[in-house]
Design a protein around this motif. Sequence first.
Motif, mmCIF file in Angstrom:
data_model
loop_
_atom_site.group_PDB
_atom_site.id
_atom_site.type_symbol
_atom_site.label_atom_id
_atom_site.label_comp_id
_atom_site.label_asym_id
_atom_site.label_seq_id
_atom_site.Cartn_x
_atom_site.Cartn_y
_atom_site.Cartn_z
ATOM 1 N N PHE A 206 37.076 33.831 59.479
ATOM 2 C CA PHE A 206 35.672 34.203 59.684
ATOM 3 C C PHE A 206 34.848 33.011 60.140
ATOM 4 O O PHE A 206 33.965 33.142 60.992
ATOM 5 C CB PHE A 206 35.081 34.800 58.404
ATOM 6 C CG PHE A 206 35.590 36.191 58.125
ATOM 7 C CD1 PHE A 206 36.580 36.404 57.190
ATOM 8 C CD2 PHE A 206 35.087 37.270 58.829
ATOM 9 C CE1 PHE A 206 37.055 37.675 56.937
ATOM 10 C CE2 PHE A 206 35.563 38.548 58.588
ATOM 11 C CZ PHE A 206 36.553 38.749 57.649
ATOM 12 N N GLU B 262 34.925 32.371 63.818
ATOM 13 C CA GLU B 262 34.091 33.175 64.706
ATOM 14 C C GLU B 262 32.824 32.435 65.098
ATOM 15 O O GLU B 262 32.190 32.745 66.096
ATOM 16 C CB GLU B 262 33.646 34.455 63.993
ATOM 17 C CG GLU B 262 34.550 35.641 64.143
ATOM 18 C CD GLU B 262 33.881 36.888 63.598
ATOM 19 O OE1 GLU B 262 34.192 37.966 64.112
ATOM 20 O OE2 GLU B 262 33.054 36.785 62.689
ATOM 21 N N PRO C 291 29.872 38.743 54.921
ATOM 22 C CA PRO C 291 30.740 39.924 54.984
ATOM 23 C C PRO C 291 32.203 39.555 54.760
ATOM 24 O O PRO C 291 32.894 40.189 53.964
ATOM 25 C CB PRO C 291 30.526 40.458 56.404
ATOM 26 C CG PRO C 291 29.217 39.942 56.816
ATOM 27 C CD PRO C 291 29.015 38.646 56.126
ATOM 28 N N GLY C 292 32.646 38.520 55.413
ATOM 29 C CA GLY C 292 34.045 38.122 55.276
ATOM 30 C C GLY C 292 34.369 37.649 53.870
ATOM 31 O O GLY C 292 35.402 37.987 53.307
ATOM 32 N N ILE D 184 28.911 43.834 53.004
ATOM 33 C CA ILE D 184 29.885 43.840 54.092
ATOM 34 C C ILE D 184 29.314 44.638 55.254
ATOM 35 O O ILE D 184 29.946 45.548 55.758
ATOM 36 C CB ILE D 184 31.217 44.445 53.612
ATOM 37 C CG1 ILE D 184 31.640 43.785 52.307
ATOM 38 C CG2 ILE D 184 32.298 44.253 54.640
ATOM 39 C CD1 ILE D 184 32.930 44.275 51.766
ATOM 40 N N ILE D 185 28.123 44.352 55.654
ATOM 41 C CA ILE D 185 27.528 45.113 56.764
ATOM 42 C C ILE D 185 27.177 44.206 57.916
ATOM 43 O O ILE D 185 27.133 42.993 57.796
ATOM 44 C CB ILE D 185 26.264 45.890 56.329
ATOM 45 C CG1 ILE D 185 25.203 44.925 55.832
ATOM 46 C CG2 ILE D 185 26.609 46.911 55.277
ATOM 47 C CD1 ILE D 185 23.894 45.628 55.557
ATOM 48 N N ARG D 186 26.898 44.826 59.012
ATOM 49 C CA ARG D 186 26.757 44.081 60.245
ATOM 50 C C ARG D 186 25.459 43.342 60.346
ATOM 51 O O ARG D 186 24.481 43.659 59.718
ATOM 52 C CB ARG D 186 26.886 45.055 61.424
ATOM 53 C CG ARG D 186 25.786 46.112 61.424
ATOM 54 C CD ARG D 186 25.988 47.080 62.553
ATOM 55 N NE ARG D 186 26.026 46.331 63.788
ATOM 56 C CZ ARG D 186 26.781 46.683 64.828
ATOM 57 N NH1 ARG D 186 27.528 47.739 64.789
ATOM 58 N NH2 ARG D 186 26.766 45.981 65.919
ATOM 59 N N GLY D 187 25.512 42.383 61.192
ATOM 60 C CA GLY D 187 24.281 41.764 61.685
ATOM 61 C C GLY D 187 23.497 40.913 60.712
ATOM 62 O O GLY D 187 22.291 40.731 60.893
ATOM 63 N N ASP E 188 30.647 51.621 64.117
ATOM 64 C CA ASP E 188 29.914 52.164 65.253
ATOM 65 C C ASP E 188 28.445 52.390 64.902
ATOM 66 O O ASP E 188 28.103 52.826 63.812
ATOM 67 C CB ASP E 188 30.572 53.480 65.676
ATOM 68 C CG ASP E 188 30.108 53.939 67.032
ATOM 69 O OD1 ASP E 188 28.964 54.416 67.117
ATOM 70 O OD2 ASP E 188 30.875 53.792 67.990
ATOM 71 N N PHE F 63 36.725 45.553 59.586
ATOM 72 C CA PHE F 63 35.351 46.025 59.596
ATOM 73 C C PHE F 63 34.397 44.858 59.376
ATOM 74 O O PHE F 63 33.373 44.738 60.057
ATOM 75 C CB PHE F 63 35.145 47.083 58.516
ATOM 76 C CG PHE F 63 33.712 47.510 58.391
ATOM 77 C CD1 PHE F 63 32.883 46.951 57.432
ATOM 78 C CD2 PHE F 63 33.184 48.445 59.254
ATOM 79 C CE1 PHE F 63 31.553 47.324 57.327
ATOM 80 C CE2 PHE F 63 31.861 48.834 59.168
ATOM 81 C CZ PHE F 63 31.050 48.271 58.204
ATOM 82 N N ALA F 64 34.755 44.003 58.390
ATOM 83 C CA ALA F 64 33.894 42.841 58.156
ATOM 84 C C ALA F 64 33.791 41.984 59.401
ATOM 85 O O ALA F 64 32.723 41.462 59.734
ATOM 86 C CB ALA F 64 34.439 42.027 56.978
ATOM 87 N N GLY F 65 34.915 41.873 60.094
ATOM 88 C CA GLY F 65 34.890 41.074 61.315
ATOM 89 C C GLY F 65 34.035 41.697 62.400
ATOM 90 O O GLY F 65 33.201 41.034 63.013
ATOM 91 N N SER G 10 31.706 43.762 62.021
ATOM 92 C CA SER G 10 30.309 43.756 61.586
ATOM 93 C C SER G 10 29.607 42.463 61.920
ATOM 94 O O SER G 10 28.426 42.445 62.181
ATOM 95 C CB SER G 10 30.240 43.927 60.072
ATOM 96 O OG SER G 10 30.277 45.234 59.714
ATOM 97 N N SER G 11 30.354 41.372 61.860
ATOM 98 C CA SER G 11 29.717 40.074 62.064
ATOM 99 C C SER G 11 29.372 39.823 63.518
ATOM 100 O O SER G 11 28.647 38.894 63.827
ATOM 101 C CB SER G 11 30.638 38.954 61.575
ATOM 102 O OG SER G 11 31.147 39.266 60.336
ATOM 103 N N ILE G 12 29.920 40.646 64.389
ATOM 104 C CA ILE G 12 29.610 40.429 65.801
ATOM 105 C C ILE G 12 28.184 40.876 66.055
ATOM 106 O O ILE G 12 27.788 41.983 65.716
ATOM 107 C CB ILE G 12 30.564 41.223 66.703
ATOM 108 C CG1 ILE G 12 32.008 40.816 66.405
ATOM 109 C CG2 ILE G 12 30.237 40.985 68.150
ATOM 110 C CD1 ILE G 12 33.005 41.603 67.205
ATOM 111 N N ASP G 13 27.447 40.030 66.686
ATOM 112 C CA ASP G 13 26.050 40.354 66.927
ATOM 113 C C ASP G 13 25.923 41.527 67.898
ATOM 114 O O ASP G 13 26.635 41.614 68.898
ATOM 115 C CB ASP G 13 25.350 39.130 67.489
ATOM 116 C CG ASP G 13 23.859 39.313 67.500
ATOM 117 O OD1 ASP G 13 23.192 38.590 68.241
ATOM 118 O OD2 ASP G 13 23.366 40.207 66.779
ATOM 119 N N ALA G 14 25.008 42.420 67.572
ATOM 120 C CA ALA G 14 24.876 43.638 68.367
ATOM 121 C C ALA G 14 24.487 43.368 69.809
ATOM 122 O O ALA G 14 24.748 44.177 70.693
ATOM 123 C CB ALA G 14 23.861 44.564 67.726
#
Lengths: 277, 446, 311
Positions: A162, A165, A195-196, A266-269, C111, C195-197, C199-203
């Motif tokens: 992680f 990245e 998240p990781g 563990i959510i995005r952004g 998604d 999923f965690a990975g 998720s970390s990608i910026d939208a």
Amino acid sequence: MKIRQAKSLRRFLKYLFLAVVAFIGLIPFILIVLTSIKTTVDALAMPPKWFFIPTLQNYQKLIASIDFLKSIKNSLIIGVGATIAATGLGITTSYTLTRFRFKGDKAFSYFILALRIVPPITFVIPYFLIWRSLKLADTYFSMITMYVTLVLPLLIWMIRSFFAEIPYEIEEAAMVDGCTRWQTLRYVLIPTVIPGIMASATLSFIFVWNEFMFALLNTGRNTRTLPIEIYNSLGYYQLDWAKLSSSAVIAIIPVIIIIALTQKYIIRGLTMGAVKG
Amino acid sequence: MKKFGGLVLFIFGILLICQIAAADESNWGNIDWVQFKGTQLNVLATSMPVSEVYKSKIAEFEELTGIKVNFELLNDVDRKKKQLVDYASGMGEYDVANVGFSNREEFAQPGYMESLQPYLDNPKLTDKDWYNIDDYPKDVLAGGISGDKLVMIPFTAEYFLLWYRKDIFSLLNLTPPKTPTELKDVAAKLEEARKDGKIEEFAFIERTMSGASEGGWNLFCTAHRLGFDFVDFKDMISYTNTPKGIEIMSFYTDLCKQYGPPGSANWTWTDIGAAAAQGKLAMVVGGNASYAYLEDKNTSKVAGKMGYVPPPMENGKDPLWIWGWAINAKSKNKEAAWLLVQWLTSPNLITEMAPLYGCPARKSVYSLPEYIEAMPSQEFIDSQLWMMENGIDPDTQFLLTPMYGEVADLVSKEMNAVVAGIKTVEQACQDAEAALIKIGFKASVQ
Amino acid sequence: MVSSHGGISTPMRIQRTTQEDRRFIIWSILPSLFAVVLVGGVPVLYTFILSLKNYQLIKPPGVFIGLGNYIDLLTNNPRYIHAILFTILFAVGAVVIEIVIGFLVASVLADEEVTSRYSSLIRTLILIPFVVAPVVVSYTYKTLIYDVTFGYLNYFLQLVHLPVFDLSQGIYSAPIGILVMEVILRTPFVTLILFAGISSIDASIFDAGAIDGVSWWKRMYLLTLPIIKPIIVVAFAFRFMDALKMFDEIYVITGGGPGYITENASIFAVRYGFEYFRMGYAAASAFIFLIVVLVLIMSFLKWSKFEEGMA
């Protein structure tokens, strides 16, 4: 018009796909829950007894057992303790391994990895001897220490990936702003990789929660963990399905609670002011 | 007159009380039970009904002696592992543990088990009259002897019985088979009835899952009952690939393949017991200790319908299986441990517990009214008594060696391959012998 | 979070270290080093020495025989060779399937059209089978699902007149049955990590892609995959290592059978160690296996350019 229809169809398909996947995975669990509310003679009936009288006697027997409750307590203490300790060590170590190159770094990484490959049988006798000679057998300290060593590889390597990245520019920016390495790690990098970290920590906790071999040989009356109690349903002549299924269901409740709580992280952004472009 | 009468009553009362008190004391034999007060003992036991009963009663021992006992239950496969590591490491973690008959030599020959005769003979530790070791049938006690040393005291006496469905047998006018030929006959008739739709139950099953303590045990015992041993451990000869060996292997695998329910090649004790309890089997060669599961309405559909007779035998007997209590040779509290073992196998306790687990090693218990009432039928009791006196062979040679585990595992794997349809019997026997030769056996010259 | 040239993020390894940096390195590594060497290394060393003796659990201490155990395992024991091959092939097969399915599921979970509450719910649900004690799941599969007499699978198969699936017969049913079970149970592990990975990608990267009219597949292949490659590699490696050690599932369901077919390295070691009591031999089998796997993993990591991606 057509685009909107296509869009909601696509959305529906995605939801359906996820639901199907979840269902397939849950089939064994559903069976376990059903077994736990049936008497043994109903549970094993084939053709299946679709209409049966559910009973809570299996759970009642279990909750009345002091041994069982104690083992839940022990598993919680050991599981949480080992996970927190290992996560702390894992974060710092994996950051260093990602960013710095120094003598023996590769060897160290692979040595850690090797620990994960070794089948548990290799550790069994030495640990038995070591802890008993040190009179530390059957203590929280020895259990947590062993488990930290077992989950450290997972945490270090996962968190490394992680950190990989993240471009170095972010750290440079932070240091230019006046942060030390520790501060950069703490205030910039960790939040980005939460998240990781959470995912890896969750998996480590699950591993410790269900671990059997080490617990078998190193716990006694004081630190007996949950898996040992569950395995005791395997009686010599007869499998106690009632105890097996009900203890398994109760055993996952604490873990599910923890998992549900960590999902939030563990959510995005979660960028917290990261540098863009 | 009245005063005198009162005095008599009073004296009578005191005498009565003294008598009761004295009776209570001599109830436990004439030794000082509290001589090791304050010690702590660790016990490792297999998770099974009789151990759970012991665990619930252990507080009585603690009260009697002032010794604290940590009674740990573990599932059997892992209990063995932990016990092995404890013995091999010499740490003496568990003072007392239960040992199964087939593991006796494995633990006794390396000297892991303490010799018990000195403790039995020590008047300070044992009241021999009260303890009454002669209450154990000679053959049963022999199960606890390794070489010439008594290393464990039995508390259960187990062997194979033939479980059969009384209702089906009376429906089809059959009698339980006594010889292998009769067994094949009866099984064929049952299978015919099943094919005709008269009954749903499958005719017969024995364990065929591979493993020394799974199908291996059944295979070796059945062979022994037919007067044959696959292996001679003393002279290290293998008879597996002889005509007789192939015949016995065929007999065993054919019976199970032809008459066993589909998928039963993977079944262990628990699956077979569950199948019998669900009313899927007409005959099973099973243990006498499983009766409780079959007779409990919460776990069994056939409660009250199961009959029990000695298993088919010809030219041979059934090997005995016992569970016994043993003292760790490296224990730091051996004498206190002996008090515990003595208590666990005492006439008082076994009498009290026998109705709860059915197969005590002490003979006198079998004629007690409480015991008789608790058992499923007189037939069951008679079969057990018959087996203990006539049907068991305590000198079963293949169990007098630590190599049993490996040998039985190898042979049972081949047997399992036959039942799975992967190999023929001839091929399996050949492969089994090749594997045995690899670990040091010689092929028999036939 | 992507560097300005819009390609794959390439964090840089620091070449020159300052005094402060050196102190940092030492303090961050030391505790782990200590734990790993003492609590991990020492026991392994002990067992390694055991493997050089013909140590038997019922006849300690055992005589030193050097590489005797190792030589016998490699040249005189086809059962061991089978065990190793089976273990590795099985693990590779299972993990590849898990990664593919896991990636698909993780992408859908991440998604934007799927609400985070639904996603969170599904993520918790699919983790449940992963969390249940393996022995319980194994018995459930053995008896309540796969068994021909007691199992629901065959009940339904027979209802629709399909042939019965019997794990105890033939040479393919057992491995396939266990493989399917393993995949169903373990894919959530992969899903969670991936999923965690993702998720970390910026939208913002995806927005750029959407504007250009790039299809979903292309987006996946050109954007998502390369970015999370290190995570896929590590997830693969760890799932692979765990699949290699699989014990309970096989032990409960087939015991290594029919015959020797599903006997893997762990079962082999436990049988030789605890049932035949030849602990030294079993230890040697574990070490040979360790070396084989270490070589495989290191080559895999090298091939996937994992380290270079970090350089």
